[in-house]
Design a protein around this motif. Sequence first.
Motif, PDB file in Angstrom:
ATOM      1  N   ARG A 451       0.828  -1.214   0.000  1.00  0.00           N
ATOM      2  CA  ARG A 451       0.000   0.000   0.000  1.00  0.00           C
ATOM      3  C   ARG A 451       0.857   1.257   0.000  1.00  0.00           C
ATOM      4  N   ASP A 452       1.984   1.193   0.668  1.00  0.00           N
ATOM      5  CA  ASP A 452       2.893   2.335   0.685  1.00  0.00           C
ATOM      6  C   ASP A 452       3.703   2.447  -0.610  1.00  0.00           C
ATOM      7  N   ALA A 453       4.038   1.288  -1.193  1.00  0.00           N
ATOM      8  CA  ALA A 453       4.981   1.275  -2.308  1.00  0.00           C
ATOM      9  C   ALA A 453       4.326   1.431  -3.675  1.00  0.00           C
ATOM     10  N   ILE A 454       3.067   1.033  -3.807  1.00  0.00           N
ATOM     11  CA  ILE A 454       2.427   1.009  -5.130  1.00  0.00           C
ATOM     12  C   ILE A 454       1.625   2.281  -5.368  1.00  0.00           C
ATOM     13  N   ASP A 455       1.919   2.947  -6.465  1.00  0.00           N
ATOM     14  CA  ASP A 455       1.112   4.081  -6.904  1.00  0.00           C
ATOM     15  C   ASP A 455      -0.254   3.551  -7.341  1.00  0.00           C
ATOM     16  N   PRO A 456      -1.358   4.177  -6.897  1.00  0.00           N
ATOM     17  CA  PRO A 456      -2.686   3.677  -7.282  1.00  0.00           C
ATOM     18  C   PRO A 456      -2.861   3.495  -8.786  1.00  0.00           C
ATOM     19  N   GLN A 457      -2.217   4.338  -9.578  1.00  0.00           N
ATOM     20  CA  GLN A 457      -2.330   4.203 -11.032  1.00  0.00           C
ATOM     21  C   GLN A 457      -1.734   2.889 -11.526  1.00  0.00           C
ATOM     22  N   ASP A 458      -0.740   2.366 -10.789  1.00  0.00           N
ATOM     23  CA  ASP A 458      -0.111   1.120 -11.211  1.00  0.00           C
ATOM     24  C   ASP A 458      -1.004  -0.095 -10.989  1.00  0.00           C
ATOM     25  N   LEU A 459      -2.114   0.091 -10.272  1.00  0.00           N
ATOM     26  CA  LEU A 459      -3.047  -1.012 -10.073  1.00  0.00           C
ATOM     27  C   LEU A 459      -4.022  -1.159 -11.242  1.00  0.00           C
ATOM     28  N   VAL A 460      -3.963  -0.231 -12.178  1.00  0.00           N
ATOM     29  CA  VAL A 460      -4.736  -0.339 -13.418  1.00  0.00           C
ATOM     30  C   VAL A 460      -3.760  -0.705 -14.531  1.00  0.00           C
ATOM     31  N   PRO A 461      -3.936  -1.859 -15.177  1.00  0.00           N
ATOM     32  CA  PRO A 461      -2.967  -2.261 -16.209  1.00  0.00           C
ATOM     33  C   PRO A 461      -2.961  -1.273 -17.370  1.00  0.00           C
ATOM     34  N   SER A 462      -1.789  -1.066 -17.904  1.00  0.00           N
ATOM     35  CA  SER A 462      -1.663  -0.144 -19.027  1.00  0.00           C
ATOM     36  C   SER A 462      -1.076  -0.874 -20.217  1.00  0.00           C
ATOM     37  N   LEU A 463      -1.495  -0.461 -21.383  1.00  0.00           N
ATOM     38  CA  LEU A 463      -0.945  -0.963 -22.633  1.00  0.00           C
ATOM     39  C   LEU A 463      -0.159   0.183 -23.256  1.00  0.00           C
ATOM     40  N   ARG A 464       1.143   0.032 -23.309  1.00  0.00           N
ATOM     41  CA  ARG A 464       2.017   1.092 -23.823  1.00  0.00           C
ATOM     42  C   ARG A 464       2.154   0.961 -25.340  1.00  0.00           C
ATOM     43  N   HIS A 465       1.924   2.065 -26.029  1.00  0.00           N
ATOM     44  CA  HIS A 465       1.953   2.010 -27.485  1.00  0.00           C
ATOM     45  C   HIS A 465       2.889   3.065 -28.050  1.00  0.00           C
ATOM     46  N   ASP A 466       3.071   2.997 -29.367  1.00  0.00           N
ATOM     47  CA  ASP A 466       4.020   3.863 -30.061  1.00  0.00           C
ATOM     48  C   ASP A 466       3.342   4.978 -30.843  1.00  0.00           C
ATOM     49  N   GLY A 467       2.097   5.315 -30.456  1.00  0.00           N
ATOM     50  CA  GLY A 467       1.424   6.432 -31.090  1.00  0.00           C
ATOM     51  C   GLY A 467       0.433   6.008 -32.163  1.00  0.00           C
ATOM     52  N   VAL A 468      -0.084   7.004 -32.856  1.00  0.00           N
ATOM     53  CA  VAL A 468      -1.152   6.811 -33.838  1.00  0.00           C
ATOM     54  C   VAL A 468      -0.553   6.599 -35.223  1.00  0.00           C
ATOM     55  N   VAL A 469      -1.196   5.720 -35.991  1.00  0.00           N
ATOM     56  CA  VAL A 469      -0.757   5.462 -37.353  1.00  0.00           C
ATOM     57  C   VAL A 469      -1.990   5.363 -38.250  1.00  0.00           C
ATOM     58  N   LEU A 470      -1.831   5.731 -39.488  1.00  0.00           N
ATOM     59  CA  LEU A 470      -2.890   5.538 -40.485  1.00  0.00           C
ATOM     60  C   LEU A 470      -2.690   4.197 -41.169  1.00  0.00           C
ATOM     61  N   GLU A 494       7.385  -5.333 -28.757  1.00  0.00           N
ATOM     62  CA  GLU A 494       6.863  -5.363 -30.111  1.00  0.00           C
ATOM     63  C   GLU A 494       6.132  -4.047 -30.390  1.00  0.00           C
ATOM     64  N   PRO A 495       6.303  -3.462 -31.578  1.00  0.00           N
ATOM     65  CA  PRO A 495       5.578  -2.224 -31.898  1.00  0.00           C
ATOM     66  C   PRO A 495       4.074  -2.397 -31.729  1.00  0.00           C
ATOM     67  N   LEU A 496       3.474  -1.438 -31.031  1.00  0.00           N
ATOM     68  CA  LEU A 496       2.043  -1.445 -30.765  1.00  0.00           C
ATOM     69  C   LEU A 496       1.526  -0.066 -31.136  1.00  0.00           C
ATOM     70  N   LEU A 497       0.534  -0.005 -32.016  1.00  0.00           N
ATOM     71  CA  LEU A 497       0.101   1.264 -32.586  1.00  0.00           C
ATOM     72  C   LEU A 497      -1.407   1.438 -32.467  1.00  0.00           C
ATOM     73  N   VAL A 498      -1.817   2.698 -32.355  1.00  0.00           N
ATOM     74  CA  VAL A 498      -3.234   3.044 -32.331  1.00  0.00           C
ATOM     75  C   VAL A 498      -3.688   3.366 -33.753  1.00  0.00           C
ATOM     76  N   VAL A 499      -4.713   2.668 -34.201  1.00  0.00           N
ATOM     77  CA  VAL A 499      -5.374   3.005 -35.464  1.00  0.00           C
ATOM     78  C   VAL A 499      -6.738   3.573 -35.080  1.00  0.00           C
ATOM     79  N   ALA A 500      -6.916   4.868 -35.278  1.00  0.00           N
ATOM     80  CA  ALA A 500      -8.096   5.564 -34.765  1.00  0.00           C
ATOM     81  C   ALA A 500      -9.199   5.647 -35.821  1.00  0.00           C
ATOM     82  N   SER A 501     -10.423   5.641 -35.297  1.00  0.00           N
ATOM     83  CA  SER A 501     -11.615   5.877 -36.125  1.00  0.00           C
ATOM     84  C   SER A 501     -11.675   4.933 -37.327  1.00  0.00           C
TER      85      SER A 501
END
Length: 579
Positions: A451-470, A494-501
Amino acid sequence: MEPVSERRWLLRTAPPEAALLDRLSETLEVPPLVARLLAHRGLESDTAGGFLQNRLADLPDPFLLPDMEFAVRRLQRAIEQGERIAVHGDYDVDGITGTALLCSLLTALDGQVDYHIPLRLRDGYGLSATALRRAAQEGVALVISVDCGVSAVEEAALARELGLELIITDHHQPPEVLPTALAVINPQRPDSLFPCADLAGVGVAFFLLIALRQRLRESGWFNQRPEPDLREALDLVALGTIADLVPLRGVNRILVSHGLRALQRGVRIGIRALKQVAGIDRVTCGAVGFQLAPRLNAAGRLEDAERGVDLLLQDDMLTALTTARSLDQCNRQRQELEKRILQEAEKAVAALPAQRSHVIVLAQDAWHPGVIGIVASRLVERYHRPTVLIALEGSIGKGSARSIGGFHLYRGLQHCAGLLTAFGGHAMAAGLTLERERLEDFAAALEIHARDAIDPQDLVPSLRHDGVVLLEELDLSVLQLCERLEPFGIGNPEPLLVVASVRARQIQELSGGHLRFNACQGGFSHPAIAFGMQARRAEFAGEIDLLVAPQINHYKGRKTVQLRVRDVRPASADEVLVG
């Protein structure tokens, strides 16, 4: 405690400066997307070229590792004088491959070598006092540990009493007081000058062999005998390094990149047999991590890990196939045990009190100590909490722990050291032993620390990406350049990209719970596959954002672009980067 359902999409790093992207594109002659991927991996124009070339010639001097000079000098004497050498490994894939590596190459150097792997259920982790006594009785002069030993203070003292000289090669976090041995080679030591502290155990053993061959060459040892080609041993180095989940950057990336090619060639008979039994044609990090390594690991988890070493040292194909098939059967048994323990653990998680919100600590008598580490990993994936599973037997519990980003597991166990009989490991994985009566106190203490060591945000898993691509930016030529960033893994994602809309057209449900569809954006489209996401089909309706790993699909001699979907959400133009 409920399984996590929310996942944050976060940019991997701060957006790179335009000037850096321009320099990378111009210097390396790559398109802007590839320049962005390199920048997100911390590479500048003066380092990216070496990253892409990935040359064995860029490996560092092995003598930068602490105590290497002492170890090589003593090993050289043992080989030249025909003294008996015993290799003491560990029962996981890192230890198995490290043991096979040392045995095969020391033998090729005319060394007199035997080996010992402890039984997980009988001997536990680390240097075995019983094995040391037997080595002394059999006339062994020198013992070399691989992937273990850095905490073996009492065992090192015993070796000294028995008249054994001891070389420790290990990569785990060293304690404040090191064992007294002829050499303690560990890149994690504070006094190490080696540029990569994240070597696997098999990697440390490999650099010991590089240094030894160099000194034997200088002494004229190979004037009358063949000199072994260490490149042929990189299959074992890659296998152990990938299996041990160390970061695939720098030195490790070079070793694994060349080692994967050796695994693909399949010169080693045992590897060839294992690939055949596993049904592997193309060897990748994924094939190693999910198909080859589990079969080697299974024997050590349930029975005797020496069978894995025997396979890797085998020179007869029929015998190798028999051993590989038995390991495959062990792996099936392991999978059944894992399934049962996971079901029991999930029921126990659901019954945890509300105050146990940051760490999962579970224990049960019927659990197999060789399987609980895998189950702990499954629970981390499902609940995104540091997890400790403990197999109880009598008054003692043996545990395996796995963590999440943002919580250093070894330090957490250090905080609870007074409640533990023994522990070891690193930031993301560890093992421990404790008395049954200390179990509740340990769980409470680790929860308080977390409880002291973990930032509350770290309890929500995150998917790290390399930005938006067309979609129009993703063509075969770009993806072929992206393949030069391989091998992918921890530290080199591995490259992970957001393809929006985009819109999902022609959605098909596949067996196994998968979805296949065409992702359409403007006038462009690419085929996409979403593994295990059939239950989320409704989320693919309307305009959506996709988080994808673009890849080249090989089918019947044709190469096409395919998007492997990692996540989906409603289109959110205002929140594309950090959703």
